[in-house]
Design a protein around this motif. Structure first.
Motif, PDB file in Angstrom:
ATOM      1  N   TRP A 131       0.892  -8.389 -13.874  1.00 59.96           N
ATOM      2  CA  TRP A 131      -0.451  -8.790 -13.463  1.00 59.96           C
ATOM      3  C   TRP A 131      -1.285  -7.636 -12.916  1.00 59.96           C
ATOM      4  O   TRP A 131      -2.510  -7.723 -12.880  1.00 59.96           O
ATOM      5  N   GLY A 132      -0.633  -6.569 -12.436  1.00 59.74           N
ATOM      6  CA  GLY A 132      -1.392  -5.470 -11.855  1.00 59.74           C
ATOM      7  C   GLY A 132      -0.624  -4.794 -10.746  1.00 59.74           C
ATOM      8  O   GLY A 132       0.615  -4.696 -10.789  1.00 59.74           O
ATOM      9  N   LEU A 133      -1.331  -4.343  -9.721  1.00 62.94           N
ATOM     10  CA  LEU A 133      -0.739  -3.575  -8.632  1.00 62.94           C
ATOM     11  C   LEU A 133      -0.280  -4.513  -7.518  1.00 62.94           C
ATOM     12  O   LEU A 133      -1.073  -5.269  -6.954  1.00 62.94           O
ATOM     13  N   LYS A 134       1.011  -4.460  -7.199  1.00 65.06           N
ATOM     14  CA  LYS A 134       1.569  -5.317  -6.158  1.00 65.06           C
ATOM     15  C   LYS A 134       0.973  -4.975  -4.791  1.00 65.06           C
ATOM     16  O   LYS A 134       0.595  -3.831  -4.532  1.00 65.06           O
ATOM     17  N   HIS A 135       0.959  -5.966  -3.918  1.00 61.95           N
ATOM     18  CA  HIS A 135       0.452  -5.727  -2.568  1.00 61.95           C
ATOM     19  C   HIS A 135       1.382  -4.799  -1.797  1.00 61.95           C
ATOM     20  O   HIS A 135       0.971  -3.732  -1.326  1.00 61.95           O
ATOM     21  N   THR A 136       2.650  -5.182  -1.634  1.00 58.31           N
ATOM     22  CA  THR A 136       3.636  -4.366  -0.935  1.00 58.31           C
ATOM     23  C   THR A 136       4.976  -4.539  -1.627  1.00 58.31           C
ATOM     24  O   THR A 136       5.486  -5.661  -1.729  1.00 58.31           O
ATOM     25  N   VAL A 137       5.548  -3.437  -2.087  1.00 60.40           N
ATOM     26  CA  VAL A 137       6.811  -3.500  -2.814  1.00 60.40           C
ATOM     27  C   VAL A 137       7.900  -4.058  -1.905  1.00 60.40           C
ATOM     28  O   VAL A 137       8.076  -3.606  -0.768  1.00 60.40           O
ATOM     29  N   GLY A 138       8.596  -5.069  -2.387  1.00 60.17           N
ATOM     30  CA  GLY A 138       9.734  -5.609  -1.669  1.00 60.17           C
ATOM     31  C   GLY A 138       9.431  -6.774  -0.763  1.00 60.17           C
ATOM     32  O   GLY A 138      10.232  -7.698  -0.646  1.00 60.17           O
ATOM     33  N   SER A 139       8.258  -6.796  -0.106  1.00 60.80           N
ATOM     34  CA  SER A 139       7.976  -7.856   0.873  1.00 60.80           C
ATOM     35  C   SER A 139       6.888  -8.818   0.419  1.00 60.80           C
ATOM     36  O   SER A 139       6.936 -10.000   0.745  1.00 60.80           O
TER      37      SER A 139
ATOM     38  N   ASN B 243       2.127  13.999  13.588  1.00 59.57           N
ATOM     39  CA  ASN B 243       1.746  13.847  12.180  1.00 59.57           C
ATOM     40  C   ASN B 243       2.945  13.753  11.243  1.00 59.57           C
ATOM     41  O   ASN B 243       2.832  14.037  10.040  1.00 59.57           O
ATOM     42  N   SER B 244       4.084  13.334  11.759  1.00 62.22           N
ATOM     43  CA  SER B 244       5.223  13.098  10.877  1.00 62.22           C
ATOM     44  C   SER B 244       4.962  11.854  10.041  1.00 62.22           C
ATOM     45  O   SER B 244       4.295  10.913  10.480  1.00 62.22           O
ATOM     46  N   GLN B 245       5.492  11.851   8.842  1.00 65.39           N
ATOM     47  CA  GLN B 245       5.187  10.773   7.908  1.00 65.39           C
ATOM     48  C   GLN B 245       5.982   9.511   8.210  1.00 65.39           C
ATOM     49  O   GLN B 245       7.141   9.573   8.612  1.00 65.39           O
ATOM     50  N   GLN B 246       5.332   8.390   8.026  1.00 69.93           N
ATOM     51  CA  GLN B 246       5.980   7.087   8.133  1.00 69.93           C
ATOM     52  C   GLN B 246       5.538   6.260   6.926  1.00 69.93           C
ATOM     53  O   GLN B 246       4.589   5.490   6.990  1.00 69.93           O
ATOM     54  N   PRO B 247       6.228   6.403   5.804  1.00 70.59           N
ATOM     55  CA  PRO B 247       5.777   5.762   4.561  1.00 70.59           C
ATOM     56  C   PRO B 247       6.049   4.261   4.549  1.00 70.59           C
ATOM     57  O   PRO B 247       6.998   3.774   5.158  1.00 70.59           O
ATOM     58  N   VAL B 248       5.196   3.539   3.824  1.00 68.71           N
ATOM     59  CA  VAL B 248       5.343   2.113   3.570  1.00 68.71           C
ATOM     60  C   VAL B 248       4.925   1.897   2.117  1.00 68.71           C
ATOM     61  O   VAL B 248       3.896   2.428   1.685  1.00 68.71           O
ATOM     62  N   PRO B 249       5.683   1.123   1.331  1.00 65.53           N
ATOM     63  CA  PRO B 249       5.343   0.942  -0.095  1.00 65.53           C
ATOM     64  C   PRO B 249       4.211  -0.054  -0.293  1.00 65.53           C
ATOM     65  O   PRO B 249       4.389  -1.147  -0.811  1.00 65.53           O
ATOM     66  N   HIS B 250       3.029   0.352   0.084  1.00 64.88           N
ATOM     67  CA  HIS B 250       1.850  -0.519   0.118  1.00 64.88           C
ATOM     68  C   HIS B 250       0.855  -0.063  -0.938  1.00 64.88           C
ATOM     69  O   HIS B 250       0.770   1.124  -1.275  1.00 64.88           O
ATOM     70  N   TRP B 251       0.054  -0.997  -1.453  1.00 64.31           N
ATOM     71  CA  TRP B 251      -0.860  -0.662  -2.555  1.00 64.31           C
ATOM     72  C   TRP B 251      -1.834   0.455  -2.229  1.00 64.31           C
ATOM     73  O   TRP B 251      -2.291   1.171  -3.139  1.00 64.31           O
ATOM     74  N   ALA B 252      -2.180   0.637  -0.949  1.00 67.81           N
ATOM     75  CA  ALA B 252      -3.208   1.615  -0.586  1.00 67.81           C
ATOM     76  C   ALA B 252      -2.755   3.053  -0.795  1.00 67.81           C
ATOM     77  O   ALA B 252      -3.535   3.986  -0.544  1.00 67.81           O
ATOM     78  N   VAL B 253      -1.517   3.280  -1.279  1.00 60.60           N
ATOM     79  CA  VAL B 253      -1.142   4.643  -1.665  1.00 60.60           C
ATOM     80  C   VAL B 253      -2.051   5.164  -2.773  1.00 60.60           C
ATOM     81  O   VAL B 253      -2.099   6.376  -3.023  1.00 60.60           O
ATOM     82  N   ILE B 254      -2.809   4.275  -3.416  1.00 60.55           N
ATOM     83  CA  ILE B 254      -3.694   4.672  -4.508  1.00 60.55           C
ATOM     84  C   ILE B 254      -5.031   5.216  -4.009  1.00 60.55           C
ATOM     85  O   ILE B 254      -5.777   5.853  -4.769  1.00 60.55           O
ATOM     86  N   VAL B 255      -5.372   5.025  -2.731  1.00 61.48           N
ATOM     87  CA  VAL B 255      -6.718   5.333  -2.253  1.00 61.48           C
ATOM     88  C   VAL B 255      -7.105   6.800  -2.439  1.00 61.48           C
ATOM     89  O   VAL B 255      -8.245   7.094  -2.830  1.00 61.48           O
ATOM     90  N   PRO B 256      -6.221   7.802  -2.173  1.00 63.78           N
ATOM     91  CA  PRO B 256      -6.643   9.190  -2.436  1.00 63.78           C
ATOM     92  C   PRO B 256      -7.052   9.426  -3.884  1.00 63.78           C
ATOM     93  O   PRO B 256      -7.925  10.252  -4.164  1.00 63.78           O
ATOM     94  N   LEU B 257      -6.456   8.681  -4.807  1.00 59.60           N
ATOM     95  CA  LEU B 257      -6.836   8.805  -6.215  1.00 59.60           C
ATOM     96  C   LEU B 257      -8.139   8.062  -6.476  1.00 59.60           C
ATOM     97  O   LEU B 257      -8.969   8.504  -7.277  1.00 59.60           O
ATOM     98  N   GLU B 258      -8.322   6.936  -5.820  1.00 59.17           N
ATOM     99  CA  GLU B 258      -9.557   6.164  -5.981  1.00 59.17           C
ATOM    100  C   GLU B 258     -10.781   7.009  -5.665  1.00 59.17           C
ATOM    101  O   GLU B 258     -11.792   6.971  -6.380  1.00 59.17           O
ATOM    102  N   VAL B 259     -10.720   7.784  -4.569  1.00 57.09           N
ATOM    103  CA  VAL B 259     -11.895   8.534  -4.122  1.00 57.09           C
ATOM    104  C   VAL B 259     -11.949   9.941  -4.696  1.00 57.09           C
ATOM    105  O   VAL B 259     -12.946  10.653  -4.507  1.00 57.09           O
ATOM    106  N   GLY B 260     -10.900  10.389  -5.397  1.00 55.14           N
ATOM    107  CA  GLY B 260     -10.913  11.717  -6.003  1.00 55.14           C
ATOM    108  C   GLY B 260     -10.406  12.820  -5.109  1.00 55.14           C
ATOM    109  O   GLY B 260     -10.653  14.000  -5.386  1.00 55.14           O
TER     110      GLY B 260
END
Length: 699
Positions: A539-547, A500-517
């Motif tokens: 325009w809004g929320l990028k798909h993936t930062v950098g790529s 369960n070590s973290q492997q972060p990626v700058p992807h839009w789905a980082v918002i999902v925990p906020l979406e569902v509360g």
């Protein structure tokens, strides 16, 4: 050239490139082409973006345009050519294009001749009508030949075959004054019939540059000054009973052209006027609310295998998708697509061989792609939303056993051997540099457990209710410790399977925990700051930062929902406005897949999530049709003094919600029972009243 939209009081016009795409659709057939009257080759735009050309081996490379009766294609395109003694005029240079949703119209001019092409697909028949009308605006008689060309391309859709093997080619014959095409693979079942409403001078078959047959119908025309003459051609597709049935339908339907068009015009007129409708000081936003509903109607489809459902988008996604339905169900039901919306969800109950809700089905019924780890949780969430909006007990009973099995046995069983609530496997978006456990899958699993808890309570299944609540609370307790990444000031997109070590990626789905509360208030606030600093553009929320810094509508809609949920109403409203920005670009009247434009030019979740956000977040309307209740907690934008949501229907109730800076009025226009209306004020306090049908309440 000029592109315009005429739909009731919604009148829009702008200059556009001739190769801008259009669509006209019915439930059984659709046509995709260009607004100048051409049918340019179209390929999967994802491949064009990634590779610069169609992917090698793609059977539909350069063939997404034309006439489709999913799961098969009929024509690569069609055109009229006007020939005189000294001129040949292909009608592929329109000066003006008009979208009405019921039909599309092309206007051409050359010399003394004005020509109009009007195309429409009946709402419930696998047919296309194209009518050429010519007018002589000069002072001398004109004699011309009118030729209609049909470019045949009988082809299976992607991921499926109508027969046991893909079809490659067709035979085309002249039968009287009709053209009849038969598929080589299923000649006794799969056929196309084409014919005109007036007698032709010649009907023949030739061969096109791509090797496929081309049908030609030729008509003589003599036009005195001021004279008008018209020719109607119908295209009929048959997939079960072959050429004889196609020909019979052609003969039966050709005389019905005017009544079928009137029926479709009435369909869209009723859609506009019957509601729900939205009124505010922002005319663009109001029109977007109506256009979103028109887009949903355009994407409502029907097939023998699936019944009524919704395409995910055109030109790329004319399929059933589970995740799309899950994001869209509130918007679909708010727009009164109740039966189609429920059936779309019920299709998900037919699990794939792995025990999951499939990701994608062809209209033939064949599974095109198996489900990912987020698929079943999203589906379970949508089932509760559908029950909340409809109060349909029979619907709940039909899907509940599959919801229990899919979530508790598959998602939290097969995919979660460590029992931490974080299913392993592909999520909504997959990258090679991610761990096995995905943030979106984990957050949606928590929300699905909440939904299952509610469904179990409604079903009186106390054991499952307690089981879902226990797993939900356990997942929530350890969630932030496992997923919060203080170095990046947002949630990690994935965890590794082993530890369960973290492997972060700058992807839009980082918002999902906020979406569902699920996010804590502190981490939600930090995430918003991070998103605004790194993840967002104009325009809004990028798909993936950098790529991949393009902006999709779905991530932006997800950010809007999250912002409203955590008290960032202005940010939420800004993202809703960004969704409507797609209407100002590309195909007129269409919510696209990207903001401002790109990929699919007509995308289901773009319009549906705009409706959802307007109704549930901006106006704060949370319905409980099963309880004959509604809670209203409006959040007016700072520049608005009022907003009205007119004729919203849920579970047989119809209400109008009118809000100003100082007053909230809920009018219970009709309903089967008294309605409990709860007003939640900005300070969180609540007041409730029971309102009989025909009465209203005001605070």
């Amino acid at each position: 050239m000029i592109q315009q939209l005429h739909w009731g009081e919604i009148q829009q016009k702008r200059f556009s490139a001739p190769d801008t795409m259009f669509a006209n659709t019915g439930r059984w057939l659709y046509v995709i082409g260009d607004i100048d009257g051409n049918f340019r080759p179209r390929s999967n735009p994802y491949d064009l973006y990634a590779f610069g050309k169609p992917q090698v081996g793609d059977p539909l490379a350069n063939r997404l345009q034309g006439v489709w009766a999913q799961p098969v294609k009929a024509l690569n395109g069609y055109t009229f050519i006007i020939e005189s003694v000294d001129d040949i005029w292909p009608l592929v240079d329109a000066e003006r294009f008009t979208q009405t949703f019921a039909d599309v119209q092309f206007e051409y001019r050359r010399g003394a001749l004005t020509a109009f092409r009007t195309d429409f697909v009946p709402k419930d028949r696998p047919a296309l009508f194209t009518t050429l009308t010519m007018r002589n605006d000069g002072t001398r008689p004109i004699d011309v030949w009118v030729k209609f060309f049909a470019y045949f391309d009988l082809r299976d859709a992607q991921f499926t075959t109508l027969g046991d093997q893909p079809n490659h080619g067709e035979t085309v014959q002249v039968k009287g004054e009709r053209l009849v095409a038969r598929a080589l693979r299923l000649p006794k079942k799969w056929a196309i019939a084409i014919g005109g409403a007036v007698q032709s001078a010649e009907v023949r078959v030739t061969t096109g540059q791509d090797g496929h047959p081309v049908g030609v119908m030729k008509y003589a025309a003599h036009l005195e000054p001021g004279a008008v003459q018209a020719w109607t051609i119908a295209v009929v597709v048959e997939m079960e009973s072959g050429a004889a049935r196609a020909l019979k339908n052609l003969e039966d339907w050709l005389p019905l052209r005017e009544s079928l068009l009137a029926e479709k015009q009435a369909q869209y007129a009723d859609l506009l006027t019957c509601g729900p409708r939205f009124h505010s000081p922002d005319a663009h936003f109001n029109a977007a609310f109506d256009l979103a509903r028109a887009n949903l109607q355009m994407l409502e489809a029907e097939s023998r295998a699936l019944g009524r459902f919704f395409y995910a988008g055109l030109q790329t996604f004319p399929f059933w998708f589970s995740a799309d339905g899950s994001y869209d169900i509130q918007g679909l039901l708010a727009a009164r697509f109740v039966q189609s919306g429920k059936n779309h969800l019920q299709i998900g109950a037919k699990f794939d061989l792995l025990g999951s809700v499939p990701h994608q089905r062809s209209p033939s019924g064949a599974i095109a792609v198996n489900g990912n780890a987020a698929e079943t949780p999203l589906w379970v969430i949508s089932l509760w939303e559908a029950y909340r909006w409809t109060g349909d007990r029979a619907f709940l009973e039909s899907v509940y056993p599959n919801a229990v099995q899919g979530l508790l046995e598959y998602t939290l069983g097969k995919l979660d051997p460590s029992a931490d609530g974080y299913p392993s496997g592909s999520g909504l978006i997959e990258r090679e540099d991610m761990g096995a456990k995905k943030l979106d899958s984990a957050a949606y699993t928590w929300a699905a457990l909440r939904a299952l808890e509610n469904m179990a309570s409604a079903m009186g299944d106390t054991a499952t209710e307690m089981r879902a609540r226990t797993r939900k609370d356990r997942l929530a307790t350890g969630f932030d410790a496992a997923w919060w990444n203080p170095a990046e000031n947002c949630y990690s997109m994935s965890l590794n399977e082993s530890d369960n070590s973290q492997q972060p990626v700058p992807h839009w789905a980082v918002i999902v925990p906020l979406e569902v509360g699920l996010a804590s208030p502190e981490h939600a606030a930090t995430t918003f700051t991070t998103l605004q600093a790194k993840y967002m553009n104009q325009w809004g929320l990028k798909h993936t930062v950098g790529s991949d810094e393009r902006v999709w509508t779905l991530p932006t809609a997800t950010l809007s929902r999250a912002a409203y949920r955590y008290g960032q109403a202005e940010l939420g409203f800004q993202m809703l406005q960004q969704l409507s920005t797609t209407l100002d670009y590309g195909s007129i009247g269409m919510f696209h897949e990207l903001i401002p434009d790109g990929l699919s030019f007509l995308q289901l979740w773009s319009g549906a999530t705009f409706l959802r956000g307007t109704v549930e977040d901006l106006m704060g309307v949370q319905v409980r049709a099963d309880l004959h209740a509604v809670r209203v907690a409006p959040q007016l934008p700072v520049d608005w003094e009022m907003a009205e949501l007119e004729k919203l229907n849920f579970g047989g109730h119809t209400i109008t919600v009118d809000v100003t800076r100082t007053r909230l009025t809920v009018n219970h226009l009709s309903g089967p029972d008294p309605l409990t209306v709860t007003y939640q004020s900005p300070d969180g306090s609540e007041r409730s009243m029971v309102v009989e049908a025909g009465n209203k309440v005001q605070w």
